[in-house]
Design a protein around this motif. Structure first.
Motif, PDB file in Angstrom:
ATOM      1  N   ASP A  59       4.425   8.273   6.498  1.00 15.71           N
ATOM      2  CA  ASP A  59       4.151   9.414   5.630  1.00 15.71           C
ATOM      3  C   ASP A  59       5.392   9.917   4.899  1.00 15.71           C
ATOM      4  O   ASP A  59       5.394  11.024   4.345  1.00 15.71           O
ATOM      5  CB  ASP A  59       3.515  10.569   6.414  1.00 15.71           C
TER       6      ASP A  59
ATOM      7  N   THR B  32      -7.290  -5.142   2.409  1.00 16.14           N
ATOM      8  CA  THR B  32      -6.338  -4.112   2.839  1.00 16.14           C
ATOM      9  C   THR B  32      -5.105  -4.799   3.389  1.00 16.14           C
ATOM     10  O   THR B  32      -5.195  -5.597   4.322  1.00 16.14           O
ATOM     11  CB  THR B  32      -6.941  -3.213   3.932  1.00 16.14           C
TER      12      THR B  32
ATOM     13  N   ARG C  78      -0.095   5.898  -0.163  1.00 20.25           N
ATOM     14  CA  ARG C  78      -1.137   6.925  -0.250  1.00 20.25           C
ATOM     15  C   ARG C  78      -0.731   7.958  -1.306  1.00 20.25           C
ATOM     16  O   ARG C  78       0.451   8.293  -1.438  1.00 20.25           O
ATOM     17  CB  ARG C  78      -1.327   7.616   1.096  1.00 20.25           C
TER      18      ARG C  78
ATOM     19  N   ARG D  72       0.816  -1.209   0.000  1.00 22.26           N
ATOM     20  CA  ARG D  72       0.000   0.000   0.000  1.00 22.26           C
ATOM     21  C   ARG D  72       0.850   1.260   0.000  1.00 22.26           C
ATOM     22  O   ARG D  72       1.985   1.273   0.471  1.00 22.26           O
ATOM     23  CB  ARG D  72      -0.912   0.032   1.230  1.00 22.26           C
TER      24      ARG D  72
ATOM     25  N   SER E 299      -5.742   5.777  -0.424  1.00 27.75           N
ATOM     26  CA  SER E 299      -4.939   4.564  -0.338  1.00 27.75           C
ATOM     27  C   SER E 299      -4.985   3.806  -1.661  1.00 27.75           C
ATOM     28  O   SER E 299      -6.059   3.667  -2.266  1.00 27.75           O
ATOM     29  CB  SER E 299      -5.452   3.671   0.793  1.00 27.75           C
TER      30      SER E 299
ATOM     31  N   PRO F  20       2.437   4.451   4.031  1.00 24.10           N
ATOM     32  CA  PRO F  20       1.347   4.437   5.017  1.00 24.10           C
ATOM     33  C   PRO F  20       1.851   4.357   6.447  1.00 24.10           C
ATOM     34  O   PRO F  20       1.130   4.715   7.376  1.00 24.10           O
ATOM     35  CB  PRO F  20       0.554   3.176   4.640  1.00 24.10           C
TER      36      PRO F  20
END
Length: 361
Positions: A37, A88, A6, A4, A11, A34
């Motif tokens: 950051d 997820t 962002r 994952r 997402s 994620p």
């Protein structure tokens, strides 16, 4: 190495991106990790798995995931998505972090890929943190319970390992070869996507015992030489290949069953089975069965004997005949598949591809 990332607060998952979408991310300064950051960039592992990585100098200590671990997670995410579940990866819950969390309505299931060694105690501690969220574990090698053993005098000695199958702790073996992941459920090996599908659809259930419904009965007829007249004749024994509702197989070899009184090598039982299921084939054999007294055992029992001089085979020698025949093993003289209704205590995760599960009517 997460799947994952962002971008603009949304997402995205590398395992679910189309080729064009993945190429469009190259050089983007908007990608964020994620976990912290930090600036992220798209990367491909040596196994070809797309994922995201920290930009140089911005590592936060969450690295260390193997290429196999990453690829297995990606396969699970794609399988969940194809079945209409929201998947997820690297999901942070209340005191736990899931490799993959699959959700659909009010249903939540976690898949944990644990390729590094982990003890059974550690697994149970981590599993308890999921609370009401269902979780299953995929291990390279399932952890074993270690309990102290005892010798014949009752003295405690070194610990022994026991495989574990518990209804509240689903654990399965994950293997990887030829660029394919497979999961072993009980005695069945399937692709990781088939496993995920079965798990999400509730097709893998725990059962305390094994129920066998089909039995292939084999009649084996080795030839022996009479120790007195040297004539040759046949003796009989049976092998049973039992199949459970969920497709698992168990072989019952000669000598494994409880011996009936007066029939130490089950001569009478096997002869009557042959009469019942193989009456035509039985006529092709040269054999004789009698009730005889054994000086060695000091009792009478059913035994095979020479049709010419009636010299019988003792239980010990008959065991040698079976052992020699099974070491080859000797092909069955004839066989038949029969229905059966037998069960035995055997806790296991039941994956019934036919829809019949051990423990259900």
């Amino acid at each position: 190495m997460p799947l994952r990332a962002r971008i603009n607060g949304n997402s995205i998952n590398a395992a679910l991106l189309a080729d064009a979408e993945w190429k469009a991310l190259k050089g983007s300064r908007l990608l964020r990790m994620p976990c912290c950051d930090a600036l992220a960039y798209p990367r491909t592992s040596r196994l070809g798995t797309r994922h995201f990585a920290h930009s140089p100098g911005n590592h936060c200590g969450t690295e260390g995931e193997s290429a196999q671990h990453l690829a297995a997670k990606a396969e699970i995410v794609r399988a969940c998505s194809e079945l209409g579940w929201s998947a997820t990866s690297e999901f942070d819950g209340d005191g736990w972090r899931a490799d993959v969390l699959a959700t659909k309505g009010s249903h939540r299931l976690v898949f944990e890929v644990q390729l590094a060694p982990q003890t059974l105690e550690e697994t149970k501690e981590r599993h308890a943190k999921y609370g009401d969220v269902k979780c299953c574990w995929l291990f390279r090698k399932i952890p074993c319970d270690r309990k102290p053993g005892q010798d014949h005098a009752g003295m405690v000695h070194h610990a022994k390992s026991f495989s574990v199958a518990e209804t509240n702790l689903p654990m399965f073996v994950l293997s990887h070869s030829d660029s394919k992941f497979e999961v072993t459920v009980d005695q069945k090996r399937v692709s990781i996507r088939e496993f995920v599908s079965a798990r999400l659809r509730g097709r893998i259930r725990f059962s305390e015992y094994r129920r066998f419904t089909v039995c292939r009965l084999e009649l084996v007829a080795p030839q022996v030489e009479c120790r007195r007249c040297h004539g040759r004749y046949h003796v009989l024994y049976t092998r049973r290949f039992m199949r459970s509702d969920c497709g698992a197989e168990h072989t019952v070899y000669p000598g494994e069953e409880i011996e009936p009184e007066g029939d130490p090598y089950r001569a009478s039982r096997n002869f009557h089975l042959a009469q019942k299921h193989f009456p035509t084939e039985l006529k092709q054999l040269r054999l004789r069965l009698e009730w005889r007294y054994s000086e060695t055992l000091k009792r009478s029992y059913w035994c095979f004997c020479c049709p010419r001089c009636r010299t019988f085979i003792g239980a010990h020698f008959f065991g040698d005949v079976i052992g020699e025949a099974e070491s080859v093993p000797l092909a069955a003289f004839c066989s038949v598949e029969l229905p059966c209704r037998e069960q035995s205590p055997d806790p296991h995760w039941c994956f019934a591809q036919t829809g019949r599960y051990c423990g259900t009517e």
